[in-house]
Design a protein around this motif. Structure first.
Motif, PDB file in Angstrom:
ATOM      1  N   GLY A 199       0.777  -1.224   0.000  1.00  0.00           N
ATOM      2  CA  GLY A 199       0.000   0.000   0.000  1.00  0.00           C
ATOM      3  C   GLY A 199       0.807   1.270   0.000  1.00  0.00           C
ATOM      4  N   GLU A 200       2.125   1.186   0.123  1.00  0.00           N
ATOM      5  CA  GLU A 200       2.953   2.387   0.110  1.00  0.00           C
ATOM      6  C   GLU A 200       3.120   2.920  -1.314  1.00  0.00           C
ATOM      7  OE1 GLU A 200       6.218   3.318   3.003  1.00  0.00           O
ATOM      8  OE2 GLU A 200       6.521   1.146   2.841  1.00  0.00           O
ATOM      9  N   PHE A 201       3.421   4.206  -1.400  1.00  0.00           N
ATOM     10  CA  PHE A 201       3.851   4.857  -2.634  1.00  0.00           C
ATOM     11  C   PHE A 201       5.244   5.395  -2.345  1.00  0.00           C
ATOM     12  CE2 PHE A 201       2.185   7.164  -6.555  1.00  0.00           C
ATOM     13  CZ  PHE A 201       3.445   7.586  -6.967  1.00  0.00           C
ATOM     14  N   VAL A 202       6.239   4.876  -3.056  1.00  0.00           N
ATOM     15  CA  VAL A 202       7.636   5.199  -2.762  1.00  0.00           C
ATOM     16  C   VAL A 202       8.326   5.717  -4.017  1.00  0.00           C
ATOM     17  CG1 VAL A 202       9.839   4.321  -1.906  1.00  0.00           C
ATOM     18  CG2 VAL A 202       7.696   3.398  -0.988  1.00  0.00           C
ATOM     19  N   PHE A 203       8.978   6.876  -3.881  1.00  0.00           N
ATOM     20  CA  PHE A 203       9.828   7.390  -4.951  1.00  0.00           C
ATOM     21  C   PHE A 203      11.270   6.974  -4.689  1.00  0.00           C
ATOM     22  CE2 PHE A 203       6.487  10.789  -5.271  1.00  0.00           C
ATOM     23  CZ  PHE A 203       6.112  10.512  -6.579  1.00  0.00           C
ATOM     24  N   LEU A 204      11.941   6.542  -5.737  1.00  0.00           N
ATOM     25  CA  LEU A 204      13.355   6.200  -5.709  1.00  0.00           C
ATOM     26  C   LEU A 204      14.076   7.268  -6.509  1.00  0.00           C
ATOM     27  CD1 LEU A 204      15.057   3.800  -4.592  1.00  0.00           C
ATOM     28  CD2 LEU A 204      14.816   2.742  -6.847  1.00  0.00           C
ATOM     29  N   MET A 262       1.406  11.076 -13.424  1.00  0.00           N
ATOM     30  CA  MET A 262       1.613  10.919 -11.982  1.00  0.00           C
ATOM     31  C   MET A 262       0.283  10.846 -11.244  1.00  0.00           C
ATOM     32  SD  MET A 262       4.366  10.426 -10.244  1.00  0.00           S
ATOM     33  CE  MET A 262       5.755  11.318 -10.935  1.00  0.00           C
ATOM     34  N   ARG A 263      -0.712  11.607 -11.707  1.00  0.00           N
ATOM     35  CA  ARG A 263      -2.043  11.501 -11.081  1.00  0.00           C
ATOM     36  C   ARG A 263      -2.622  10.105 -11.278  1.00  0.00           C
ATOM     37  NH1 ARG A 263      -2.419  17.108 -12.394  1.00  0.00           N
ATOM     38  NH2 ARG A 263      -3.007  16.695 -14.548  1.00  0.00           N
ATOM     39  N   LEU A 264      -2.337   9.505 -12.403  1.00  0.00           N
ATOM     40  CA  LEU A 264      -2.807   8.152 -12.660  1.00  0.00           C
ATOM     41  C   LEU A 264      -2.153   7.164 -11.700  1.00  0.00           C
ATOM     42  CD1 LEU A 264      -4.417   6.118 -14.291  1.00  0.00           C
ATOM     43  CD2 LEU A 264      -2.663   6.234 -16.072  1.00  0.00           C
ATOM     44  N   PHE A 265      -0.847   7.317 -11.465  1.00  0.00           N
ATOM     45  CA  PHE A 265      -0.177   6.435 -10.503  1.00  0.00           C
ATOM     46  C   PHE A 265      -0.728   6.644  -9.093  1.00  0.00           C
ATOM     47  CE2 PHE A 265       3.183   5.904 -13.727  1.00  0.00           C
ATOM     48  CZ  PHE A 265       3.407   4.546 -13.596  1.00  0.00           C
ATOM     49  N   THR A 266      -1.069   7.874  -8.756  1.00  0.00           N
ATOM     50  CA  THR A 266      -1.655   8.142  -7.442  1.00  0.00           C
ATOM     51  C   THR A 266      -2.990   7.424  -7.294  1.00  0.00           C
ATOM     52  OG1 THR A 266      -0.569  10.307  -7.372  1.00  0.00           O
ATOM     53  CG2 THR A 266      -2.403   9.961  -5.873  1.00  0.00           C
ATOM     54  N   GLU A 267      -3.789   7.416  -8.362  1.00  0.00           N
ATOM     55  CA  GLU A 267      -5.068   6.708  -8.336  1.00  0.00           C
ATOM     56  C   GLU A 267      -4.850   5.200  -8.233  1.00  0.00           C
ATOM     57  OE1 GLU A 267      -9.132   5.723  -8.531  1.00  0.00           O
ATOM     58  OE2 GLU A 267      -8.040   7.518  -7.903  1.00  0.00           O
ATOM     59  N   ILE A 268      -3.866   4.696  -8.928  1.00  0.00           N
ATOM     60  CA  ILE A 268      -3.538   3.266  -8.842  1.00  0.00           C
ATOM     61  C   ILE A 268      -3.200   2.890  -7.410  1.00  0.00           C
ATOM     62  CG2 ILE A 268      -1.802   1.540  -9.520  1.00  0.00           C
ATOM     63  CD1 ILE A 268      -1.610   3.155 -12.203  1.00  0.00           C
ATOM     64  N   ASN A 269      -2.408   3.729  -6.764  1.00  0.00           N
ATOM     65  CA  ASN A 269      -2.045   3.491  -5.370  1.00  0.00           C
ATOM     66  C   ASN A 269      -3.269   3.586  -4.463  1.00  0.00           C
ATOM     67  OD1 ASN A 269      -0.829   5.332  -2.728  1.00  0.00           O
ATOM     68  ND2 ASN A 269       0.013   3.310  -3.094  1.00  0.00           N
TER      69      ASN A 269
END
Length: 228
Positions: free
Chosen positions: A28-33, A177-184
């Motif tokens: 459930g985390e969203f992590v930037f590398l 990026m908004r799409l990835f936020t929704e996926i998360n």
């Protein structure tokens, strides 16, 4: 859960992609590398989907221990993973629908399931009306959305993205990026290697910074911290 314990990756030419890396990423985390080019971000992503193997240490995703995994077991792991590349890696002779369906075909999904699931994920990424177009008929942002749809179609637990906005203009990158936020938000764990400084700073998710193959910073609500 993704867990690395004392992971080092040394290439045949003697270069170290990673050096003694240990980290845990919970579901459930969203992590930037983040980090400079050549820091080891892509190496870490490749280790997680089994493209490379660690020279030392353990790489684990849920019950899978990648260092001791046979090639026969790898497809079972990859069903848990959705992988998004910078260039999309689309099949040029297949339509949008066919590119996304291919990801289901390779894991043995039935035609009925493909016909049900592919339209759903194309709707999610905003490409329902482009389903019969070929990659060369799409914009760069649309091509990247096809890549994201393909990564999502098997409903992965983990989404690994390697510079997914690197070739896009700022507005399109923000849409992606908004799409990835929704996926998360819908439950997938997202790990994204990126140079998108402004987007990282805006979202304030967990940030893991790598330099010369080593983790130098791990912040729960971090900022990019480098010149892009």
């Amino acid at each position: 859960m993704i867990r690395l314990e004392g992971v080092t990756k040394r290439y045949p030419n003697g270069h170290h992609g990673l050096v003694d890396v240990s980290l845990t990423i919970h579901r459930g985390e969203f992590v930037f590398l983040v980090g400079p080019s050549g820091a080891g971000k892509s190496t870490l992503i490749r280790l997680l989907y089994g493209e490379d193997r660690a020279t030392q240490g353990d790489v684990m995703i849920d019950q899978f221990r990648l260092g001791s995994m046979s090639l026969r077991q790898l497809p079972r792991l990859r069903r848990k993973l959705g992988i998004v590349f910078q260039d999309g890696k689309l099949l040029p002779t297949r339509t949008v629908f066919q590119n996304v369906a291919f990801a289901m075909e390779v894991v043995g999904a039935s035609k009925k399931d493909i016909m049900r699931r592919v339209p759903q994920v194309l709707e999610l990424v905003g490409l329902r009306r482009r389903r019969d177009h070929y990659p060369d008929q799409l914009s760069g942002g649309e091509q990247q959305r096809v890549g994201i749809a393909r990564a999502l179609v098997n409903q992965p637990t983990y989404v690994l993205a390697d510079e997914p906005t690197g070739n896009l203009d700022p507005d399109t990158a923000a849409d992606i990026m908004r799409l990835f936020t929704e996926i998360n938000r819908r439950g997938a764990t997202v790990l994204m290697a990126t140079h998108a400084r402004e987007l990282v700073n805006h979202l304030q998710k967990r940030v893991i910074a790598i330099e010369d193959g080593r983790i130098v910073r791990d912040e729960a609500r971090g900022a990019y911290g480098y010149d892009a």
